[in-house]
Design a protein around this motif. Structure first.
Motif, short mmCIF file in Angstrom:
data_model
loop_
_atom_site.label_atom_id
_atom_site.label_comp_id
_atom_site.label_asym_id
_atom_site.label_seq_id
_atom_site.Cartn_x
_atom_site.Cartn_y
_atom_site.Cartn_z
N UNK A 1 -79.26 83.44 -61.10
CA UNK A 1 -79.54 83.62 -62.52
C UNK A 1 -78.75 84.82 -63.04
N UNK A 2 -78.60 85.84 -62.21
CA UNK A 2 -77.98 87.10 -62.63
C UNK A 2 -76.51 87.12 -62.23
N UNK A 3 -75.64 87.40 -63.21
CA UNK A 3 -74.21 87.55 -62.94
C UNK A 3 -73.92 88.95 -62.42
N UNK A 4 -74.51 89.95 -63.06
CA UNK A 4 -74.34 91.33 -62.60
C UNK A 4 -75.56 92.15 -62.98
N UNK A 5 -75.74 93.24 -62.23
CA UNK A 5 -76.87 94.13 -62.48
C UNK A 5 -76.63 95.45 -61.74
N UNK A 6 -77.48 96.39 -62.04
CA UNK A 6 -77.54 97.63 -61.27
C UNK A 6 -78.63 97.43 -60.23
N UNK A 7 -78.28 97.64 -58.93
CA UNK A 7 -79.28 97.50 -57.89
C UNK A 7 -78.80 98.21 -56.62
N UNK A 8 -79.50 99.24 -56.22
CA UNK A 8 -79.24 99.79 -54.89
C UNK A 8 -79.98 98.95 -53.86
N UNK A 9 -79.33 98.60 -52.77
CA UNK A 9 -79.99 97.81 -51.73
C UNK A 9 -80.12 96.35 -52.13
N UNK A 10 -81.13 95.69 -51.56
CA UNK A 10 -81.29 94.24 -51.75
C UNK A 10 -82.57 93.83 -52.46
N UNK A 11 -83.45 94.76 -52.76
CA UNK A 11 -84.75 94.39 -53.32
C UNK A 11 -84.66 93.99 -54.80
N UNK A 12 -85.28 92.86 -55.12
CA UNK A 12 -85.33 92.42 -56.52
C UNK A 12 -86.03 93.44 -57.41
N UNK A 13 -86.98 94.15 -56.85
CA UNK A 13 -87.73 95.13 -57.65
C UNK A 13 -86.84 96.28 -58.13
N UNK A 14 -85.67 96.45 -57.54
CA UNK A 14 -84.75 97.51 -57.96
C UNK A 14 -83.70 97.05 -58.97
N UNK A 15 -83.76 95.79 -59.40
CA UNK A 15 -82.77 95.25 -60.34
C UNK A 15 -82.98 95.82 -61.73
N UNK A 16 -81.89 96.31 -62.32
CA UNK A 16 -81.89 96.84 -63.69
C UNK A 16 -80.60 96.38 -64.39
N UNK A 17 -80.58 96.48 -65.70
CA UNK A 17 -79.37 96.21 -66.49
C UNK A 17 -78.78 94.82 -66.19
N UNK A 18 -79.60 93.80 -66.38
CA UNK A 18 -79.22 92.43 -66.04
C UNK A 18 -78.27 91.83 -67.07
N UNK A 19 -77.22 91.21 -66.57
CA UNK A 19 -76.36 90.33 -67.37
C UNK A 19 -76.47 88.96 -66.70
#
Length: 167
Positions: A76-94
Protein backbone atom coordinates in the motif's frame (compact mmCIF):
# COMPACT_ATOMS: atom_id res chain seq x y z
CA UNK A 1 15.14 6.49 7.51
CA UNK A 2 13.24 7.03 4.26
CA UNK A 3 12.33 3.71 2.60
CA UNK A 4 10.66 2.85 -0.72
CA UNK A 5 8.70 -0.21 -1.79
CA UNK A 6 9.19 -2.20 -4.99
CA UNK A 7 7.22 -2.35 -8.24
CA UNK A 8 4.25 -4.70 -8.13
CA UNK A 9 4.47 -8.33 -9.14
CA UNK A 10 1.35 -8.73 -11.26
CA UNK A 11 0.15 -10.01 -14.61
CA UNK A 12 -3.03 -10.00 -16.66
CA UNK A 13 -4.29 -13.20 -14.99
CA UNK A 14 -3.91 -11.99 -11.39
CA UNK A 15 -7.09 -12.44 -9.35
CA UNK A 16 -5.78 -11.67 -5.86
CA UNK A 17 -3.65 -8.68 -4.90
CA UNK A 18 -1.84 -9.25 -1.62
CA UNK A 19 -1.00 -5.86 -0.14
CA UNK A 20 1.65 -5.48 2.50
CA UNK A 21 2.37 -2.19 4.23
CA UNK A 22 6.11 -1.68 3.51
CA UNK A 23 8.80 -4.36 3.09
CA UNK A 24 10.98 -5.02 6.11
CA UNK A 25 14.70 -4.36 6.30
CA UNK A 26 15.76 -7.81 5.00
CA UNK A 27 13.41 -7.56 2.02
CA UNK A 28 14.47 -4.00 1.24
CA UNK A 29 18.13 -5.00 1.36
CA UNK A 30 17.51 -7.95 -1.01
CA UNK A 31 14.92 -6.06 -3.12
CA UNK A 32 12.63 -9.09 -2.85
CA UNK A 33 9.15 -9.42 -1.42
CA UNK A 34 8.91 -11.27 1.90
CA UNK A 35 12.59 -12.19 1.91
CA UNK A 36 13.02 -12.35 5.68
CA UNK A 37 13.41 -16.10 6.15
CA UNK A 38 11.23 -15.91 9.26
CA UNK A 39 8.29 -14.27 7.44
CA UNK A 40 5.53 -16.78 6.76
CA UNK A 41 4.24 -15.42 3.40
CA UNK A 42 5.92 -17.85 1.01
CA UNK A 43 5.16 -20.85 3.25
CA UNK A 44 1.53 -19.71 3.42
CA UNK A 45 1.24 -19.34 -0.37
CA UNK A 46 2.76 -22.77 -0.96
CA UNK A 47 0.62 -24.20 1.84
CA UNK A 48 -2.53 -22.82 0.20
CA UNK A 49 -1.85 -23.80 -3.39
CA UNK A 50 0.51 -26.77 -3.08
CA UNK A 51 0.01 -28.35 0.36
CA UNK A 52 2.99 -30.32 1.58
CA UNK A 53 5.51 -28.59 -0.67
CA UNK A 54 8.14 -26.15 0.52
CA UNK A 55 8.84 -22.82 -1.15
CA UNK A 56 11.50 -22.90 -3.81
CA UNK A 57 14.88 -21.54 -2.79
CA UNK A 58 14.94 -19.34 -5.90
CA UNK A 59 13.04 -16.06 -5.67
CA UNK A 60 12.17 -16.17 -9.37
CA UNK A 61 10.47 -19.55 -8.86
CA UNK A 62 8.50 -18.20 -5.92
CA UNK A 63 7.31 -15.24 -8.00
CA UNK A 64 6.31 -17.55 -10.85
CA UNK A 65 4.45 -19.78 -8.36
CA UNK A 66 2.46 -16.82 -7.05
CA UNK A 67 1.59 -15.55 -10.52
CA UNK A 68 0.68 -19.06 -11.73
CA UNK A 69 -1.90 -19.15 -8.94
CA UNK A 70 -3.38 -15.74 -9.72
CA UNK A 71 -1.58 -13.97 -6.87
CA UNK A 72 -0.10 -10.50 -7.30
CA UNK A 73 2.05 -8.78 -4.67
CA UNK A 74 2.48 -5.11 -3.83
CA UNK A 75 2.48 -2.70 -0.91
CA UNK A 76 0.00 0.00 0.00
CA UNK A 77 2.88 2.35 0.87
CA UNK A 78 5.26 3.61 -1.81
CA UNK A 79 7.53 5.42 0.64
CA UNK A 80 7.64 6.38 4.29
CA UNK A 81 9.89 7.23 7.18
CA UNK A 82 10.62 4.09 9.20
CA UNK A 83 13.59 2.96 11.23
CA UNK A 84 13.74 -0.84 11.33
CA UNK A 85 10.91 -3.08 10.17
CA UNK A 86 8.01 -2.43 12.56
CA UNK A 87 4.78 -1.08 11.09
CA UNK A 88 4.24 0.87 14.31
CA UNK A 89 7.24 3.04 13.38
CA UNK A 90 5.86 4.09 9.97
CA UNK A 91 5.46 7.86 9.49
CA UNK A 92 5.10 10.26 6.54
CA UNK A 93 3.29 7.82 4.26
CA UNK A 94 3.10 8.28 0.51
CA UNK A 95 0.80 5.59 -0.94
CA UNK A 96 1.28 3.57 -4.09
CA UNK A 97 -1.26 4.06 -6.89
CA UNK A 98 -3.45 1.12 -5.97
CA UNK A 99 -6.47 2.40 -7.99
CA UNK A 100 -4.27 2.84 -11.08
CA UNK A 101 -2.98 -0.72 -10.81
CA UNK A 102 -6.50 -2.07 -10.39
CA UNK A 103 -7.66 -0.18 -13.48
CA UNK A 104 -4.82 -1.74 -15.50
CA UNK A 105 -5.49 -5.27 -14.16
CA UNK A 106 -9.28 -5.65 -14.02
CA UNK A 107 -9.24 -9.40 -13.24
CA UNK A 108 -8.06 -8.59 -9.72
CA UNK A 109 -11.21 -9.09 -7.70
CA UNK A 110 -9.90 -9.53 -4.18
CA UNK A 111 -7.57 -7.24 -2.25
CA UNK A 112 -5.89 -9.16 0.55
CA UNK A 113 -4.43 -6.90 3.21
CA UNK A 114 -1.51 -8.60 4.92
CA UNK A 115 -2.07 -7.28 8.42
CA UNK A 116 -3.72 -4.33 10.11
CA UNK A 117 -1.39 -1.58 8.86
CA UNK A 118 -1.90 -2.36 5.18
CA UNK A 119 -5.67 -2.51 5.76
CA UNK A 120 -5.79 0.81 7.62
CA UNK A 121 -3.57 2.58 5.04
CA UNK A 122 -5.63 1.20 2.15
CA UNK A 123 -8.82 2.49 3.76
CA UNK A 124 -7.27 5.81 4.73
CA UNK A 125 -5.99 6.63 1.24
CA UNK A 126 -8.40 4.76 -1.03
CA UNK A 127 -11.41 3.69 1.04
CA UNK A 128 -13.87 5.46 -1.25
CA UNK A 129 -12.05 5.09 -4.57
CA UNK A 130 -14.31 3.40 -7.16
CA UNK A 131 -11.56 0.98 -8.29
CA UNK A 132 -11.08 -0.17 -4.70
CA UNK A 133 -14.70 -0.32 -3.48
CA UNK A 134 -15.84 -2.52 -6.36
CA UNK A 135 -13.48 -5.24 -5.14
CA UNK A 136 -13.68 -7.45 -2.11
CA UNK A 137 -11.26 -6.44 0.64
CA UNK A 138 -10.07 -9.04 3.13
CA UNK A 139 -7.86 -8.26 6.13
CA UNK A 140 -5.71 -11.26 6.96
CA UNK A 141 -3.36 -11.76 9.89
CA UNK A 142 0.12 -10.47 9.17
CA UNK A 143 2.66 -12.97 7.90
CA UNK A 144 5.25 -11.28 10.09
CA UNK A 145 7.06 -13.69 12.39
CA UNK A 146 6.14 -11.60 15.44
CA UNK A 147 3.62 -13.58 17.53
CA UNK A 148 0.34 -11.91 18.46
CA UNK A 149 -2.35 -12.84 20.95
CA UNK A 150 -4.32 -14.73 18.30
CA UNK A 151 -1.58 -15.88 15.93
CA UNK A 152 1.49 -17.58 17.34
CA UNK A 153 3.07 -19.22 14.31
CA UNK A 154 2.66 -20.65 10.82
CA UNK A 155 -0.13 -23.15 11.47
CA UNK A 156 -2.66 -20.71 12.91
CA UNK A 157 -1.86 -18.09 10.27
CA UNK A 158 -2.18 -20.65 7.46
CA UNK A 159 -5.56 -21.73 8.82
CA UNK A 160 -6.77 -18.11 8.74
CA UNK A 161 -5.38 -17.53 5.23
CA UNK A 162 -7.24 -20.60 3.95
CA UNK A 163 -10.29 -18.31 3.91
CA UNK A 164 -8.87 -16.92 0.65
CA UNK A 165 -9.65 -20.14 -1.14
CA UNK A 166 -13.26 -20.00 0.06
CA UNK A 167 -14.07 -16.67 -1.65
Amino acid sequence: MNVHSFPPIVDADSRYLILGSMPGVASLRAQRYYWNERNFMWRILYGLFSPGSAPSERYEDRVAFALNHGVALWDVIESCERPGSLDSNIKQVIPNDIPGLLARFPKIGILVCNGTKSHSELNKHFGTDPEVVKRRIIRMPSTSPIPTRDYRGLDDRLAAWRALLEV
